[in-house]
Each structure stands twice: as C-alpha cells, then as structure tokens.
Design a protein around this motif. Sequence first.
Motif, PDB file in Angstrom:
ATOM      1  N   UNK A  27       0.879  -1.168   0.000  1.00 27.47           N
ATOM      2  CA  UNK A  27       0.000   0.000   0.000  1.00 27.47           C
ATOM      3  C   UNK A  27       0.915   1.216   0.000  1.00 27.47           C
ATOM      4  N   UNK A  28       0.545   2.233  -0.774  1.00 31.30           N
ATOM      5  CA  UNK A  28       1.368   3.432  -0.843  1.00 31.30           C
ATOM      6  C   UNK A  28       0.473   4.662  -0.902  1.00 31.30           C
ATOM      7  N   UNK A  29       0.841   5.663  -0.123  1.00 29.27           N
ATOM      8  CA  UNK A  29       0.178   6.958  -0.218  1.00 29.27           C
ATOM      9  C   UNK A  29       1.223   7.947  -0.721  1.00 29.27           C
ATOM     10  N   UNK A  30       0.792   8.853  -1.590  1.00 29.25           N
ATOM     11  CA  UNK A  30       1.750   9.808  -2.148  1.00 29.25           C
ATOM     12  C   UNK A  30       1.039  11.098  -2.506  1.00 29.25           C
ATOM     13  N   UNK A  31       1.847  12.115  -2.704  1.00 27.97           N
ATOM     14  CA  UNK A  31       1.320  13.405  -3.098  1.00 27.97           C
ATOM     15  C   UNK A  31       2.337  14.491  -2.850  1.00 27.97           C
ATOM     16  N   UNK A  32       1.924  15.705  -3.114  1.00 30.38           N
ATOM     17  CA  UNK A  32       2.789  16.859  -2.969  1.00 30.38           C
ATOM     18  C   UNK A  32       2.423  17.618  -1.699  1.00 30.38           C
ATOM     19  N   UNK A  33       3.459  17.940  -0.915  1.00 37.32           N
ATOM     20  CA  UNK A  33       3.301  18.746   0.290  1.00 37.32           C
ATOM     21  C   UNK A  33       4.260  19.917   0.171  1.00 37.32           C
ATOM     22  N   UNK A  34       3.721  21.121   0.172  1.00 35.57           N
ATOM     23  CA  UNK A  34       4.549  22.334   0.020  1.00 35.57           C
ATOM     24  C   UNK A  34       5.485  22.236  -1.178  1.00 35.57           C
ATOM     25  N   UNK A  35       4.969  21.717  -2.298  1.00 33.29           N
ATOM     26  CA  UNK A  35       5.749  21.633  -3.527  1.00 33.29           C
ATOM     27  C   UNK A  35       6.712  20.464  -3.602  1.00 33.29           C
ATOM     28  N   UNK A  36       6.747  19.630  -2.566  1.00 36.75           N
ATOM     29  CA  UNK A  36       7.665  18.491  -2.537  1.00 36.75           C
ATOM     30  C   UNK A  36       6.876  17.193  -2.615  1.00 36.75           C
ATOM     31  N   UNK A  37       7.270  16.291  -3.535  1.00 32.12           N
ATOM     32  CA  UNK A  37       6.620  14.996  -3.662  1.00 32.12           C
ATOM     33  C   UNK A  37       7.022  14.110  -2.490  1.00 32.12           C
ATOM     34  N   UNK A  38       6.032  13.572  -1.815  1.00 34.49           N
ATOM     35  CA  UNK A  38       6.281  12.685  -0.680  1.00 34.49           C
ATOM     36  C   UNK A  38       5.517  11.388  -0.897  1.00 34.49           C
ATOM     37  N   UNK A  39       6.037  10.312  -0.310  1.00 31.32           N
ATOM     38  CA  UNK A  39       5.309   9.051  -0.363  1.00 31.32           C
ATOM     39  C   UNK A  39       5.673   8.210   0.849  1.00 31.32           C
ATOM     40  N   UNK A  40       4.704   7.368   1.247  1.00 26.79           N
ATOM     41  CA  UNK A  40       4.934   6.413   2.324  1.00 26.79           C
ATOM     42  C   UNK A  40       4.476   5.062   1.823  1.00 26.79           C
ATOM     43  N   UNK A  41       5.302   4.056   2.052  1.00 29.12           N
ATOM     44  CA  UNK A  41       5.000   2.699   1.610  1.00 29.12           C
ATOM     45  C   UNK A  41       4.747   1.814   2.822  1.00 29.12           C
ATOM     46  N   UNK A  42       3.740   0.935   2.646  1.00 34.00           N
ATOM     47  CA  UNK A  42       3.349   0.035   3.721  1.00 34.00           C
ATOM     48  C   UNK A  42       3.290  -1.395   3.181  1.00 34.00           C
ATOM     49  N   UNK A  43       4.407  -2.133   3.235  1.00 33.18           N
ATOM     50  CA  UNK A  43       4.366  -3.539   2.802  1.00 33.18           C
ATOM     51  C   UNK A  43       3.608  -4.376   3.821  1.00 33.18           C
ATOM     52  N   UNK A  44       2.748  -5.248   3.321  1.00 36.39           N
ATOM     53  CA  UNK A  44       1.937  -6.087   4.207  1.00 36.39           C
ATOM     54  C   UNK A  44       1.876  -7.517   3.696  1.00 36.39           C
ATOM     55  N   UNK A  45       1.688  -8.423   4.621  1.00 36.99           N
ATOM     56  CA  UNK A  45       1.523  -9.843   4.316  1.00 36.99           C
ATOM     57  C   UNK A  45       0.090 -10.247   4.663  1.00 36.99           C
ATOM     58  N   UNK A  46      -0.437 -11.203   3.899  1.00 36.00           N
ATOM     59  CA  UNK A  46      -1.777 -11.710   4.196  1.00 36.00           C
ATOM     60  C   UNK A  46      -1.733 -12.553   5.462  1.00 36.00           C
ATOM     61  N   UNK A  47      -2.606 -12.220   6.409  1.00 42.36           N
ATOM     62  CA  UNK A  47      -2.727 -12.982   7.648  1.00 42.36           C
ATOM     63  C   UNK A  47      -3.826 -14.032   7.479  1.00 42.36           C
ATOM     64  N   UNK A  48      -4.928 -13.647   6.802  1.00 43.82           N
ATOM     65  CA  UNK A  48      -5.985 -14.586   6.477  1.00 43.82           C
ATOM     66  C   UNK A  48      -6.876 -13.998   5.394  1.00 43.82           C
TER      67      UNK A  48
END
Length: 141
Positions: free
Chosen positions: A120-141
Amino acid sequence: MICCTTVGPISRSAWLLGTWSGGTPGRQLVEIWEKQNDSTFTGRGLMVKGVDTALLEAISLEERNGQLYYVPTVTGQNKGQAVRFTLTSITGSQLAFENPSHDFPQKVTYTLVTPDSLLAEISGTVNGTLKSRKFPMKRVK
C-alpha cells in the motif's frame, strides 16, 4: 445464447479482501477488508502496539455507476469526514485512486506483489515536494 456481463471494478478488486499486516514487532499496521455486497467492500486500518489496538481509519471501496471509489475516514483528520478518491488505474494486481484536491495524500495505491503480499502506498505533494509512504503487508488470512 450465452450472455456476457462486464466484470466491474469492485469484482476485479477482490484480491484485496482478507486481513493484511505489516510493520515492526510491537507495532503492527493491520488492514481488514470484507465484502459487504456486490458493490461495497469495507476496510478498517488498525495500529496494534503490544496489547493496545487503535482504529486509524474506516474505509469503504464503493462501486457506483461503473466507477470505483476509495473512501477513507481517518481518525483525527478532515474533521471526521470521509474523503473520496476516484479509481484512475486498475490492473489484475494494482488499484490506484486519486483526489488532486486533498491535502495529503493525493494518491492511494494498492499493489498485489504475490498472492500473500501487497504494497500500500500513499503519495502526493506537500509544500511543492513529492512525498510518499510505503506500507508492505503480508496476508494474515
């Protein structure tokens, strides 16, 4: 005669259903996705720290008139109101949603890496700077 129906975007998103977990020991991010009906999936984003669990966001994936929307309500943000992101890209293993008018993120992407792992990844521009956060996940069920 056999009739064919077009498979809608919510059906093509069924790989998201289930429970996913990622993070570090002692601090787990958990997403739980369930099918409510043929046009709506609901999700919950939780933070698990030790024995404490906090709701981070309530999410719905809604198909309306052939369009798919990702609609999160994030705890402590947007005055408790849901924000709608519109599907902009879909493949057999990726969903991308965008809302250019939202502060951050403007884009939310889910990528199925293997049948039991996603990014899962969220991204976008904050104060003119591109930012992103990545969230790797595994299936639990």
